[in-house]
Write a protein that holds these residues in place. Sequence first.
Motif, PDB file in Angstrom:
ATOM      1  N   PHE A  96       0.852  -1.195   0.000  1.00  0.00           N
ATOM      2  CA  PHE A  96       0.000   0.000   0.000  1.00  0.00           C
ATOM      3  C   PHE A  96       0.887   1.244   0.000  1.00  0.00           C
ATOM      4  O   PHE A  96       0.692   2.162  -0.804  1.00  0.00           O
ATOM      5  CB  PHE A  96      -0.934   0.016   1.219  1.00  0.00           C
ATOM      6  N   VAL A  97       1.869   1.258   0.889  1.00  0.00           N
ATOM      7  CA  VAL A  97       2.784   2.403   0.969  1.00  0.00           C
ATOM      8  C   VAL A  97       3.544   2.557  -0.348  1.00  0.00           C
ATOM      9  O   VAL A  97       3.670   3.666  -0.882  1.00  0.00           O
ATOM     10  CB  VAL A  97       3.751   2.266   2.167  1.00  0.00           C
ATOM     11  N   PHE A  98       4.026   1.460  -0.889  1.00  0.00           N
ATOM     12  CA  PHE A  98       4.749   1.507  -2.160  1.00  0.00           C
ATOM     13  C   PHE A  98       3.880   2.100  -3.270  1.00  0.00           C
ATOM     14  O   PHE A  98       4.279   3.043  -3.961  1.00  0.00           O
ATOM     15  CB  PHE A  98       5.234   0.105  -2.553  1.00  0.00           C
ATOM     16  N   PHE A  99       2.684   1.541  -3.466  1.00  0.00           N
ATOM     17  CA  PHE A  99       1.806   2.028  -4.534  1.00  0.00           C
ATOM     18  C   PHE A  99       1.413   3.486  -4.303  1.00  0.00           C
ATOM     19  O   PHE A  99       1.333   4.269  -5.251  1.00  0.00           O
ATOM     20  CB  PHE A  99       0.545   1.167  -4.654  1.00  0.00           C
ATOM     21  N   LEU A 100       1.181   3.858  -3.052  1.00  0.00           N
ATOM     22  CA  LEU A 100       0.827   5.243  -2.747  1.00  0.00           C
ATOM     23  C   LEU A 100       1.975   6.191  -3.109  1.00  0.00           C
ATOM     24  O   LEU A 100       1.751   7.239  -3.725  1.00  0.00           O
ATOM     25  CB  LEU A 100       0.455   5.386  -1.273  1.00  0.00           C
ATOM     26  N   LEU A 101       3.201   5.830  -2.749  1.00  0.00           N
ATOM     27  CA  LEU A 101       4.355   6.670  -3.084  1.00  0.00           C
ATOM     28  C   LEU A 101       4.539   6.797  -4.598  1.00  0.00           C
ATOM     29  O   LEU A 101       4.823   7.880  -5.108  1.00  0.00           O
ATOM     30  CB  LEU A 101       5.631   6.117  -2.442  1.00  0.00           C
ATOM     31  N   VAL A 102       4.348   5.684  -5.298  1.00  0.00           N
ATOM     32  CA  VAL A 102       4.464   5.726  -6.760  1.00  0.00           C
ATOM     33  C   VAL A 102       3.366   6.601  -7.347  1.00  0.00           C
ATOM     34  O   VAL A 102       3.611   7.421  -8.233  1.00  0.00           O
ATOM     35  CB  VAL A 102       4.438   4.307  -7.366  1.00  0.00           C
TER      36      VAL A 102
END
Length: 135
Positions: free
Chosen positions: A119-125
């Motif tokens: 979730f954090v990864f996709f949000l940052l991207v």
Amino acid sequence: MTIKNKTITQGFIISGLMNLTVLVFSRGFTNSTIPEFDPVVMSNFGLLMIVIWGLAYMSIAKNYHKVKWLVGVFAVEKFIYGYIWIQWILNNNLSDVYKKDTMAGLFYSIYGINDWIFFVFFLLVFIKILKGNRV
């Protein structure tokens, strides 16, 4: 924080591969313990959809910047699964799952952690793409 395009591509591939581990934990959808402990979200159909999401992540790994809203959808999807996992952990006894099947216990122990990480990864991207920062 700057995330390189190569790292992002690898992140999409790793997230997809992590979803495909459902095939291992469910022993190719033959492990009846996983759906027994969450028959709505983790039914065999639900597990199959996790595999499909994983394939979707991998399918855009090199062109993620062209589908910013899909990356946003991925973030929302991971948030939902992470939230559902927290609710499951708070309302179930994980040791009961381990007593019945170790692979199912491992699955319930880690799937939500994986979902929160990605979730954090996709949000940052998604934020990076929205800002137009593709470097």
